[in-house]
Design a protein around this motif. Structure first.
Motif, PDB file in Angstrom:
ATOM      1  N   LEU A 140      34.614  37.473   3.031  1.00 13.58           N
ATOM      2  CA  LEU A 140      33.888  37.132   4.246  1.00 13.58           C
ATOM      3  C   LEU A 140      33.203  35.778   4.074  1.00 13.58           C
ATOM      4  O   LEU A 140      32.959  35.320   2.955  1.00 13.58           O
ATOM      5  N   GLY A 141      32.877  35.146   5.206  1.00 15.67           N
ATOM      6  CA  GLY A 141      32.127  33.900   5.142  1.00 15.67           C
ATOM      7  C   GLY A 141      33.017  32.720   4.802  1.00 15.67           C
ATOM      8  O   GLY A 141      34.241  32.809   4.708  1.00 15.67           O
ATOM      9  N   GLY A 142      32.376  31.601   4.591  1.00 12.04           N
ATOM     10  CA  GLY A 142      33.097  30.352   4.345  1.00 12.04           C
ATOM     11  C   GLY A 142      33.246  30.046   2.870  1.00 12.04           C
ATOM     12  O   GLY A 142      32.755  29.026   2.393  1.00 12.04           O
ATOM     13  N   ALA A 143      33.900  30.927   2.135  1.00 16.66           N
ATOM     14  CA  ALA A 143      34.106  30.690   0.707  1.00 16.66           C
ATOM     15  C   ALA A 143      35.219  29.662   0.495  1.00 16.66           C
ATOM     16  O   ALA A 143      35.981  29.339   1.411  1.00 16.66           O
ATOM     17  N   ARG A 144      35.339  29.173  -0.726  1.00 16.39           N
ATOM     18  CA  ARG A 144      36.363  28.180  -1.064  1.00 16.39           C
ATOM     19  C   ARG A 144      37.018  28.606  -2.379  1.00 16.39           C
ATOM     20  O   ARG A 144      36.330  28.807  -3.386  1.00 16.39           O
TER      21      ARG A 144
END
Length: 399
Positions: free
Chosen positions: A65-69
């Motif tokens: 979830l979220g804006g991980a890289r």
């Protein structure tokens, strides 16, 4: 030889007193059948629920979830873990869409999903070996009226520098996923095809299709915002969630659903052992009382046996063997009654083929037989201790 003689005498006496013997058998059956049914329901219900969860790959899926890289090396390290069954990087969701068209059919916008060898959603379906080979979800194939072996036109659109542009390519459908595997309109392709679509929408050149654009540069490392990952088993979902939590990566899992099944199993086990302990305690007391009553009732016969040379151990064996006869007949009859009950329960409550509302394995029957025989043996030994107080003089007086 003395043991065989005692066993024969105990059997002859057991048969001659068949009414009381039948009562002893039925008393044990009344205890064993409910226990077998209860354990069969526990094992069958929990087993079916666990198998259903295990068969559903979505339960083992871990979604970031979220804006991980993430880079390719990170995802490759995940795929190499022993508790991971499958892992592949995903491109941006907004760039992972494509319009599919078939002559005579309205164009369909489908989600592009990366796949590779070992994808649990594919099952026995082939894996795309070429850039233009794809698999379709059931709903997408149904709307486009295509089957394995057909060719589709895939259209990618973009808006770059204020101008709209598009590129099309022919893709070959090599398989169609079943509806239960993926319920949305989806196109499963090699990760390289999704990367090509992302590069095109970002204005970069795609050498594989000859599409012009900006050069990405060899030193630029591709970063992925997400990945597709499936745990190897149900027990691996929670450890993987904790692994990502330690790394600061928020993920969505079905750990709560798995834990509910685990909790149900623990609660049913607790209830079963509580009821089993109470029932077996009552059966144990009944067998003890039965052995005491048998010694008292057959005191004359046992005294005669002592008179003709049988020792205390032989007299005790006489009483114990009769208790074991009852236990053996009771377990056999209880197993037959349980089989009838099991068939009725499965016919009434099973909704899917291969599942069981009630089920026992052969090892469970073996454990039940050994447990009943051991309990009967111990109870008969405790109840038959009065044989040691029988003397031959009584036998002389009664002859």
């Amino acid at each position: 030889m003395r043991l065989f003689l005692v066993a024969s005498l105990a059997w002859q006496d057991y048969r001659s007193d068949w009414r009381l013997s039948a009562c002893a058998v039925l008393a044990l059956v009344a205890v064993l059948v409910p226990l077998l049914v209860l354990f069969g329901l526990k094992f069958g219900l929990v087993g079916s629920l666990t198998e259903r969860l295990q068969r559903d790959p979505g339960v083992r899926e871990i979604i970031p979830l979220g804006g991980a890289r993430f880079d390719a090396a990170y995802v490759a390290a995940l795929a190499a873990r022993p508790d991971v069954a499958f892992a592949v990087p995903r491109t941006r969701q907004i760039a992972a869409s494509v319009q599919l068209s078939q002559p005579g059919r309205e164009a369909l916008t489908a989600e592009m999903i990366p796949t590779a060898a070992g994808d649990p959603l594919l099952g026995s379906l082939p894996v795309p070996a070429q850039l233009t080979q794809v698999l379709l979800s059931h709903t997408a194939a149904q709307k486009l009226n295509v089957h394995a072996g057909d060719t589709l036109q895939a259209l990618l659109t973009r808006q770059n520098a204020g101008r709209d542009s598009s590129r099309s390519m022919a893709v070959q459908v090599i398989g169609v996923l079943p509806l239960e595997a993926f319920g949305r309109d989806g196109l499963f392709a090699a990760p390289a095809l999704l990367e090509a679509a992302e590069d095109f929408r970002d204005g970069r050149a795609v050498a594989a299709f000859g599409w012009p654009g900006e050069a990405a540069g060899d030193h630029v490392q591709r970063i992925y915002p997400a990945f597709r990952l499936y745990a190897r088993g149900l027990d691996d979902v929670e450890p993987l969630r904790l692994h990502f939590a330690r790394q600061g990566v928020d993920v969505f899992t079905q750990a709560a659903a798995i834990e509910r099944v685990r909790s149900l199993s623990r609660n049913l086990t607790l209830v079963f052992w509580l009821i089993a302990a109470l029932a077996l305690a009552g059966a144990f007391a009944a067998i003890c009382a039965g052995a005491l009553a048998a010694v008292q009732r057959k005191r004359r016969e046992l005294a005669v046996l002592r008179l003709v040379g049988f020792g205390t151990s032989a007299l005790l064996a006489f009483v114990v063997l009769q208790a074991l006869y009852s236990a053996a007949f009771a377990t056999l009859l209880a197993a037959l009654v349980y089989r009838l009950a099991q068939g009725g329960l499965n016919q009434l409550f099973v909704a899917q083929p291969g599942e069981h509302a009630a089920q026992l394995l052969p090892v469970h029957y073996l454990i039940a037989v050994l447990a009943v025989l051991a309990a009967s043996l111990l109870a008969a030994l405790l109840g038959g201790w009065r044989t040691s107080r029988i003397d031959a003089a009584q036998g002389v007086r009664d002859v």
